[in-house]
Design a protein around this motif. Structure first.
Motif: not given
Length: 163
Positions: A123-125, A133-136, A142-151
């Motif tokens: 994905g991209f932040r 912005t994030a595009v996934v 949604i695992p923890e690493n993705v949550k971290d990038y979306l936060r």
């Protein structure tokens, strides 16, 4: 930002800042990409890069035609590039890696690992002028690493994967 296509018929997202315009994925045909860009008042000639999330054809179906005719650089992981269809020729490639941010003009791009059945999906932040912005795409959970990038993002574009 504008989602030009999402789903099994083709994925493509347009992103613009004050200084750069990029596409995330090129899953639409060249003709359809041009038509949808025109519908938002944009042209392919203004695109400075295509960021690829993974190798599936609904994300890369128009990639070779767009890049060969318009000489647009492709930003892609090495495993994703290796997994592309053998006839896919890309005239300009920049290898990226999850966890390693890079810069295009005033746009900071942070690729991150996502769960999906592909060689090396990311994905991209994206950050510019203080806006994050994030595009996934093809996200099944949604695992923890993705949550971290979306936060802390101001805008999220999430395409779920059959879930």
């Amino acid at each position: 930002m504008a989602v030009l296509g999402s789903g099994s018929a083709g994925n493509c997202t347009f992103v613009a800042t004050d200084r750069v315009k990029v596409l995330i994925d090129a899953g639409l045909s060249k003709r359809e990409t041009l038509r949808r860009l025109a519908s938002i008042g944009e042209t392919v000639e203004s695109i400075r890069a295509i960021l690829v999330t993974h190798e599936h054809s609904d994300h890369t179906g128009g990639l070779a035609r767009l890049t060969s005719q318009y000489r647009i650089p492709v930003y892609i992981t090495s495993l994703t590039q290796a997994a592309l269809a053998p006839q896919t020729e890309l005239p300009a490639v920049e290898t990226i890696q999850a966890g390693n941010r890079f810069q295009l003009a005033d746009l900071t791009i942070e690729p991150f690992t996502i769960p999906h059945d592909a060689a090396d999906p990311v994905g991209f932040r994206l950050t510019s002028a203080g806006v994050r912005t994030a595009v996934v795409t093809d996200l099944g959970y949604i695992p923890e690493n993705v949550k971290d990038y979306l936060r802390g993002c101001h805008c999220l574009i999430i395409e779920p994967y059959h879930d």
